[in-house]
Design a protein around this motif. Structure first.
Motif, mmCIF file in Angstrom:
data_model
loop_
_atom_site.group_PDB
_atom_site.id
_atom_site.type_symbol
_atom_site.label_atom_id
_atom_site.label_comp_id
_atom_site.label_asym_id
_atom_site.label_seq_id
_atom_site.Cartn_x
_atom_site.Cartn_y
_atom_site.Cartn_z
ATOM 1 N N SER A 4 -12.410 13.281 17.784
ATOM 2 C CA SER A 4 -12.422 13.233 16.317
ATOM 3 C C SER A 4 -11.797 14.502 15.745
ATOM 4 O O SER A 4 -11.007 14.446 14.796
ATOM 5 N N GLU A 5 -12.159 15.648 16.308
ATOM 6 C CA GLU A 5 -11.577 16.910 15.834
ATOM 7 C C GLU A 5 -10.067 16.907 16.040
ATOM 8 O O GLU A 5 -9.303 17.350 15.177
ATOM 9 N N GLU A 32 -18.552 14.282 11.058
ATOM 10 C CA GLU A 32 -18.903 15.668 11.386
ATOM 11 C C GLU A 32 -17.622 16.486 11.633
ATOM 12 O O GLU A 32 -17.520 17.636 11.207
ATOM 13 N N ALA A 33 -16.640 15.873 12.284
ATOM 14 C CA ALA A 33 -15.366 16.573 12.517
ATOM 15 C C ALA A 33 -14.675 16.878 11.184
ATOM 16 O O ALA A 33 -14.120 17.962 10.999
ATOM 17 N N HIS A 160 -15.960 7.487 22.853
ATOM 18 C CA HIS A 160 -14.833 8.431 22.810
ATOM 19 C C HIS A 160 -14.879 9.374 21.605
ATOM 20 O O HIS A 160 -14.155 10.355 21.558
ATOM 21 N N VAL A 161 -15.718 9.021 20.625
ATOM 22 C CA VAL A 161 -15.649 9.710 19.327
ATOM 23 C C VAL A 161 -15.821 11.223 19.469
ATOM 24 O O VAL A 161 -15.111 12.010 18.835
ATOM 25 N N THR A 162 -16.768 11.628 20.329
ATOM 26 C CA THR A 162 -16.967 13.075 20.509
ATOM 27 C C THR A 162 -16.629 13.509 21.936
ATOM 28 O O THR A 162 -17.055 14.571 22.395
ATOM 29 N N ALA A 163 -15.861 12.672 22.644
ATOM 30 C CA ALA A 163 -15.454 13.053 24.013
ATOM 31 C C ALA A 163 -14.374 14.134 23.949
ATOM 32 O O ALA A 163 -13.526 14.121 23.053
#
Ligand SMILES: Cc1ncc(C[n+]2csc(CCOP(=O)(O)OP(=O)(O)O)c2C)c(N)n1
Ligand SMILES: [Mg+2]
Length: 529
Positions: A4-5, A32-33, A160-163
């Motif tokens: 996401s970041e 959050e990102a 995968h969102v915060t992987a």
């Protein structure tokens, strides 16, 4: 850096620091990102309007608009806006969540095949995975911006969102260099122009995207051409220029097509036939200038010049001799006919649709940014409003989805806080998206929303009238403007006369949106279209 970041940073590198959307379970890491990376997330009331907002943001800035939705219904709700951006040729990145990779092949609850869903309405639909974040984001953004611009849809699985992503994110250059050489296919363009006595330059979406107004008028002045606008490109050329001859396929269509048919050469400058309502009916030869070849073949072009439109027009101007072209009086006569046709069917003593546009033109500051919805009112606004520059007139004329104007107007006011903004809409189109008034109030956006109140889906009802069948399924209830506006934290006023309308439009904008209901008599439309 997680996926996401990485996505938020890639968008920032592309110039996009605002994302519109509506979240669901898989979106939490992405929100959050946005927060930690300093990207603004604007919560719309529905994915469909969030998508229109992203599209309008892309129209206003020329950079990729961005929209986020959840999986399942969030993604299906986005389809219409993505399709709208696709046919309007607006760069956009849309991202939807998806169930985790372990279950995606077999699980059924809220799972739809997003690549199959978005493929026909986007330039590319793909999975965004942590092991390929850089190439996928690079391709997505470059492709969205490349001619013709459009939307790319990416699917992000819940796991995968915060992987963590592998490797760096390298932002791509989003524009290509100009080739300073005129290469054409077909009859030499200078020879086509040399023969022409009544050339018309018809400019469209990509000429607007390149802000090629100065180059269009320079060529027109050199060869004595008249200039015609495609609706979505309005503002590229100053409509007060004596060679400006109107907008195609809006109100006064018959006068415009008659004028087009009197040309002996049409130079299509970044004109996209997606804006044509009727088949091409001009017999004169066409010189096609665009970033893309004449792949649509809606018209046959004798010669094609492919490349940056501004540079091509400049080189063409340098390469051609001064010519008289149109007699100025002929263009002036046509303009007078156009002005008269705009008021066709006008009845004194009532508020006609064309009066609304005239009052707006008289009262509003010339730098006002205007958005417009879809319906009979659009055809009049599209001919009658004169934007002060490119990217100051937001219209959907590709897919032409109702409900576009209010979200577009909200974004225009958010991006240009110090500029007056008016969103023109029909009562039917407003009803589709009116809950977004609440967002406009929350953001303290002093835009004005001008509603053509005719209790009708008029554009469709007109077709019934033409067939002499009763108005079935096209009548809508009265829109109670004042209580509606109040319930959304906005001000509201009904205007029954030109004076009341002028007062409402002239009121200082402040920080509270103002919804103006213009109670028109739609009878004039029947004489118009
Ligand atoms: C999403 C969507 N649904 C249906 C249409 C077909 N359509 C085009 S214009 C129109 C009527 C619009 O009514 P209104 O917003 O009141 O504008 P008016 O024609 O009355 O000015 C309809 C139903 C459309 N363009 N988009
Ligand atoms: Mg209506």
């Amino acid at each position: 850096m997680n996926l996401s970041e990485a996505t938020v940073r890639a968008l920032q590198a592309a110039g996009t620091k605002t994302i519109f959307g509506y979240p669901g379970d898989p979106s939490v890491g992405f929100l959050e990102a946005c927060r930690t990376e300093g990207t603004e997330f604007i919560l719309a009331r529905r994915e469909g309007t969030a998508g229109f907002m992203a599209e309008a943001w892309g129209m206003l800035t020329g950079r990729p608009g961005a929209v986020l939705s959840t999986l399942g219904p969030g993604s299906t709700n986005l389809v219409n806006a993505v399709a709208n951006a696709h046919l309007d040729r607006v760069p956009m990145l849309s991202i939807s969540g998806q169930i985790d990779t372990q279950r995606v092949a077999t699980f059924t609850h809220q799972v739809v095949d997003q690549r199959a869903l978005f493929a026909p309405v986007s330039k590319w639909a793909a999975d965004l995975t942590p092991n390929a974040a850089d190439p996928v984001l690079r391709r997505a953004l470059r492709l969205a911006m490349a001619p013709r611009p459009g939307p790319v849809h990416l699917t992000m699985h819940a796991d995968h969102v915060t992987a963590e992503v592998e490797g760096d994110i390298i932002p791509p250059p989003l524009k290509a260099m100009t080739i300073a050489q005129l290469v054409h296919a077909g009859t030499p363009p200078a020879a086509m122009i040399a023969k022409a006595r009544r050339p018309i330059i018809l400019f469209g979406i990509s000429a607007m995207q390149e802000a090629a107004g100065a180059e269009i008028t320079a060529l027109a002045d050199r060869i004595g051409a008249a200039i015609v606008a495609a609706p979505m490109a309005k503002g590229t050329v100053d409509e007060n220029h004596p060679r400006f001859a109107g907008t195609l396929d809006m109100a006064c269509q018959a006068v415009m097509w008659e004028f087009m048919q009197s040309a002996d050469l049409v130079i299509c400058a970044g004109f996209d036939p997606v804006e044509l309502i009727k088949p091409w009916s001009v017999k004169a030869p066409v010189l096609h200038i665009d970033q893309v070849p004449n792949i649509d073949q809606v018209y046959a072009a004798e010669t094609e010049i492919v490349g940056p439109i501004d540079a091509a027009l400049m080189m063409l101007t340098d390469a051609t001799k001064e010519a008289a072209g149109w007699a100025e009086a002929d263009i002036a006569t046509h303009r007078a006919r156009l002005a008269a046709a705009f008021d066709d069917g006008r009845v004194t003593g009532i508020l006609n649709p064309s009066d609304v546009i005239r009052v707006a033109r008289d009262v509003l500051p010339s730098n006002t940014i205007v958005s417009v919805d879809v319906g009979s009112h659009k055809l009049l606004v599209g001919q009658g409003w004169q934007p002060s520059g490119p990217r100051r007139f937001l219209m959907t004329n590709g897919l032409s989805s109702m409900g576009f104007s209010l979200p577009a107007g909200i974004v225009a006011k958010h991006v240009h806080r110090d500029t007056p903004v008016v969103a023109f809409t029909g009562d039917g189109g407003l009803a589709m998206v009116q809950s977004e008034l609440r967002l406009a109030a929350t953001l303290k956006l002093g835009l004005k929303v001008l509603v053509f109140v005719d209790n009708s889906l008029n554009r469709i009802e007109l077709k019934q009238m033409a067939k002499q069948v009763p108005s079935t399924g096209t009548i809508i209830e009265e829109t109670a403007i004042e209580p509606l506006a109040a319930s959304m934290g906005c001000n509201g006023v009904m205007a029954e006369t030109e004076t009341a309308l002028a007062d409402a439009l002239a009121a200082a904008p402040g920080e509270t949106p103002l919804v103006i209901g213009a109670r028109i008599d739609p009878a004039q439309y029947a004489a118009q279209f």
